[in-house]
Motif scaffolding. Structure first.
Motif, PDB file in Angstrom:
ATOM      1  N   MET A 264       0.850  -1.190  -0.014  1.00  0.00           N
ATOM      2  CA  MET A 264       0.129   0.075  -0.068  1.00  0.00           C
ATOM      3  C   MET A 264       0.904   1.250   0.013  1.00  0.00           C
ATOM      4  N   SER A 265       0.497   2.112  -0.792  1.00  0.00           N
ATOM      5  CA  SER A 265       1.262   3.350  -1.157  1.00  0.00           C
ATOM      6  C   SER A 265       1.171   4.225   0.079  1.00  0.00           C
ATOM      7  N   ASP A 266       0.175   4.327   0.876  1.00  0.00           N
ATOM      8  CA  ASP A 266      -0.219   5.229   1.781  1.00  0.00           C
ATOM      9  C   ASP A 266       0.477   4.882   3.008  1.00  0.00           C
ATOM     10  N   ILE A 267       1.223   3.689   3.202  1.00  0.00           N
ATOM     11  CA  ILE A 267       1.775   3.386   4.412  1.00  0.00           C
ATOM     12  C   ILE A 267       2.889   4.062   4.647  1.00  0.00           C
ATOM     13  N   GLN A 268       3.622   4.735   5.589  1.00  0.00           N
ATOM     14  CA  GLN A 268       4.755   5.219   5.721  1.00  0.00           C
ATOM     15  C   GLN A 268       5.481   4.692   6.970  1.00  0.00           C
ATOM     16  N   ILE A 269       6.832   4.091   6.815  1.00  0.00           N
ATOM     17  CA  ILE A 269       7.496   3.515   7.685  1.00  0.00           C
ATOM     18  C   ILE A 269       8.565   4.266   8.018  1.00  0.00           C
ATOM     19  N   ARG A 270       8.596   4.527   9.585  1.00  0.00           N
ATOM     20  CA  ARG A 270       9.743   5.781   9.809  1.00  0.00           C
ATOM     21  C   ARG A 270      10.696   5.354  11.041  1.00  0.00           C
ATOM     22  N   LEU A 271      11.782   5.284  11.084  1.00  0.00           N
ATOM     23  CA  LEU A 271      12.584   5.149  12.215  1.00  0.00           C
ATOM     24  C   LEU A 271      12.464   6.275  12.942  1.00  0.00           C
ATOM     25  N   LEU A 272      12.210   6.354  14.314  1.00  0.00           N
ATOM     26  CA  LEU A 272      12.150   7.604  15.269  1.00  0.00           C
ATOM     27  C   LEU A 272      13.249   7.910  15.911  1.00  0.00           C
ATOM     28  N   ASP A 273      13.903   9.150  15.980  1.00  0.00           N
ATOM     29  CA  ASP A 273      14.572   9.462  17.071  1.00  0.00           C
ATOM     30  C   ASP A 273      14.056   9.856  18.151  1.00  0.00           C
ATOM     31  N   GLU A 274      15.224  10.467  19.352  1.00  0.00           N
ATOM     32  CA  GLU A 274      14.428  10.640  20.492  1.00  0.00           C
ATOM     33  C   GLU A 274      13.360  11.680  20.490  1.00  0.00           C
ATOM     34  N   ASN A 275      13.346  12.935  19.650  1.00  0.00           N
ATOM     35  CA  ASN A 275      12.496  13.808  19.838  1.00  0.00           C
ATOM     36  C   ASN A 275      11.174  13.302  19.005  1.00  0.00           C
ATOM     37  N   ALA A 276      11.310  12.584  18.090  1.00  0.00           N
ATOM     38  CA  ALA A 276      10.151  12.034  17.402  1.00  0.00           C
ATOM     39  C   ALA A 276       9.330  10.932  18.276  1.00  0.00           C
ATOM     40  N   ALA A 277      10.169  10.246  19.020  1.00  0.00           N
ATOM     41  CA  ALA A 277       9.777   9.093  19.869  1.00  0.00           C
ATOM     42  C   ALA A 277       8.872   9.735  20.866  1.00  0.00           C
ATOM     43  N   ARG A 278       9.326  10.808  21.501  1.00  0.00           N
ATOM     44  CA  ARG A 278       8.619  11.441  22.703  1.00  0.00           C
ATOM     45  C   ARG A 278       7.382  12.128  22.009  1.00  0.00           C
ATOM     46  N   ALA A 279       7.375  12.580  20.778  1.00  0.00           N
ATOM     47  CA  ALA A 279       6.296  13.405  20.290  1.00  0.00           C
ATOM     48  C   ALA A 279       5.124  12.228  20.018  1.00  0.00           C
ATOM     49  N   ALA A 280       5.722  10.869  19.613  1.00  0.00           N
ATOM     50  CA  ALA A 280       4.758   9.976  19.288  1.00  0.00           C
ATOM     51  C   ALA A 280       4.157   8.958  20.274  1.00  0.00           C
ATOM     52  N   ILE A 281       4.457   9.481  21.748  1.00  0.00           N
ATOM     53  CA  ILE A 281       4.124   8.703  22.819  1.00  0.00           C
ATOM     54  C   ILE A 281       2.481   8.422  23.002  1.00  0.00           C
ATOM     55  N   PRO A 282       1.455   9.591  22.652  1.00  0.00           N
ATOM     56  CA  PRO A 282       0.296   9.575  22.816  1.00  0.00           C
ATOM     57  C   PRO A 282      -0.391   8.418  21.587  1.00  0.00           C
ATOM     58  N   ASP A 283       0.217   8.413  20.333  1.00  0.00           N
ATOM     59  CA  ASP A 283      -0.005   7.508  19.546  1.00  0.00           C
ATOM     60  C   ASP A 283       0.205   6.004  19.842  1.00  0.00           C
ATOM     61  N   LEU A 284       1.563   6.062  20.417  1.00  0.00           N
ATOM     62  CA  LEU A 284       2.119   4.872  20.710  1.00  0.00           C
ATOM     63  C   LEU A 284       1.411   3.948  21.616  1.00  0.00           C
ATOM     64  N   ALA A 285       1.022   5.068  22.771  1.00  0.00           N
ATOM     65  CA  ALA A 285       0.158   4.206  23.928  1.00  0.00           C
ATOM     66  C   ALA A 285      -0.970   3.899  23.333  1.00  0.00           C
ATOM     67  N   GLU A 286      -1.864   4.432  22.459  1.00  0.00           N
ATOM     68  CA  GLU A 286      -3.023   3.879  21.909  1.00  0.00           C
ATOM     69  C   GLU A 286      -2.774   2.589  21.172  1.00  0.00           C
ATOM     70  N   VAL A 287      -1.860   2.419  20.342  1.00  0.00           N
ATOM     71  CA  VAL A 287      -1.528   1.100  19.691  1.00  0.00           C
ATOM     72  C   VAL A 287      -1.235  -0.092  20.777  1.00  0.00           C
ATOM     73  N   LEU A 288      -0.417   0.122  21.873  1.00  0.00           N
ATOM     74  CA  LEU A 288      -0.017  -0.767  22.938  1.00  0.00           C
ATOM     75  C   LEU A 288      -1.342  -1.071  23.609  1.00  0.00           C
ATOM     76  N   SER A 289      -2.061  -0.143  23.979  1.00  0.00           N
ATOM     77  CA  SER A 289      -3.375  -0.464  24.711  1.00  0.00           C
ATOM     78  C   SER A 289      -4.346  -1.089  23.826  1.00  0.00           C
ATOM     79  N   ASP A 290      -4.283  -0.729  22.731  1.00  0.00           N
ATOM     80  CA  ASP A 290      -5.375  -1.755  21.813  1.00  0.00           C
ATOM     81  C   ASP A 290      -4.975  -2.896  21.718  1.00  0.00           C
ATOM     82  N   CYS A 291      -3.753  -3.406  21.623  1.00  0.00           N
ATOM     83  CA  CYS A 291      -3.050  -4.664  21.314  1.00  0.00           C
ATOM     84  C   CYS A 291      -3.406  -5.540  22.536  1.00  0.00           C
ATOM     85  N   VAL A 292      -3.286  -4.726  23.881  1.00  0.00           N
ATOM     86  CA  VAL A 292      -3.380  -5.612  25.137  1.00  0.00           C
ATOM     87  C   VAL A 292      -4.824  -5.851  25.464  1.00  0.00           C
TER      88      VAL A 292
END
Length: 175
Positions: A1-29
């Motif tokens: 799928m062309s609309d999927i973007q895969i990114r390696l996060l640095d520290e700042n991007a990882a910190r900014a992504a915490i709300p979204d990452l928390a949603e993914v982890l919560s959903d999986c659990v």
């Protein structure tokens, strides 16, 4: 799928992504994934875990990849790359997570391919992982070239309770 973007996060991007990452982890659990946490597990509870991951990214101990669709993080995977002195060639794959809203779109495959390339670029030639035996996740890894090593009974618990076995896998990658 062309609309999927895969990114390696640095520290700042990882910190900014915490709300979204928390949603993914919560959903999986909440969906039954045995990834270290027990139900109920709301996104707010997952934030502390992701702060620790961001710290590991900052210190160079871990790689953190995300998969996004239309700017929304819906998948993630990590590799622990800081190892003991006699294991500089090895990495530990951790927490391949795909939100239930995005399953079946190839995110897991794309995340795994990308994180394997990144680990290889850092000199890793062997990756290892464990996953709950009998889980949907267990079926993914052999299709991606991972070799099953063995099973340990009663290794962890399902998020809703009850013991589960864990299957260990490895994969050789080219550095």
């Amino acid at each position: 799928m062309s609309d999927i973007q895969i990114r390696l996060l640095d520290e700042n991007a990882a910190r900014a992504a915490i709300p979204d990452l928390a949603e993914v982890l919560s959903d999986c659990v909440e969906g039954g994934a045995s990834v270290g946490f027990m139900q109920p597990y709301p996104p707010e509870a997952a934030r502390a875990y992701w702060h620790g991951v961001a710290n590991a990214v900052a210190s160079g101990e871990a790689l953190l990849m995300v998969a996004e669709i239309e700017g929304r993080i819906l998948g993630t995977v990590q590799v622990g790359i800081a190892q003991m002195p006699n294991q500089p060639h090895r990495g530990d794959l951790k927490k391949l997570l795909v939100h239930r809203d995005a399953r079946g779109k190839g995110l897991a495959r794309r995340l795994m391919e990308a994180v394997e390339r990144e680990a290889a670029a850092r000199g890793k030639t062997l990756l290892v992982l464990d996953t709950a035996t009998g889980s949907d996740a267990e079926a993914i890894y052999p299709r991606l070239g991972w070799e099953r090593v063995g099973i340990i009974p009663d290794y962890a618990m399902w998020p809703e309770g009850g013991l589960c076995a864990t299957t260990f896998f490895y994969k050789r990658i080219a550095a």
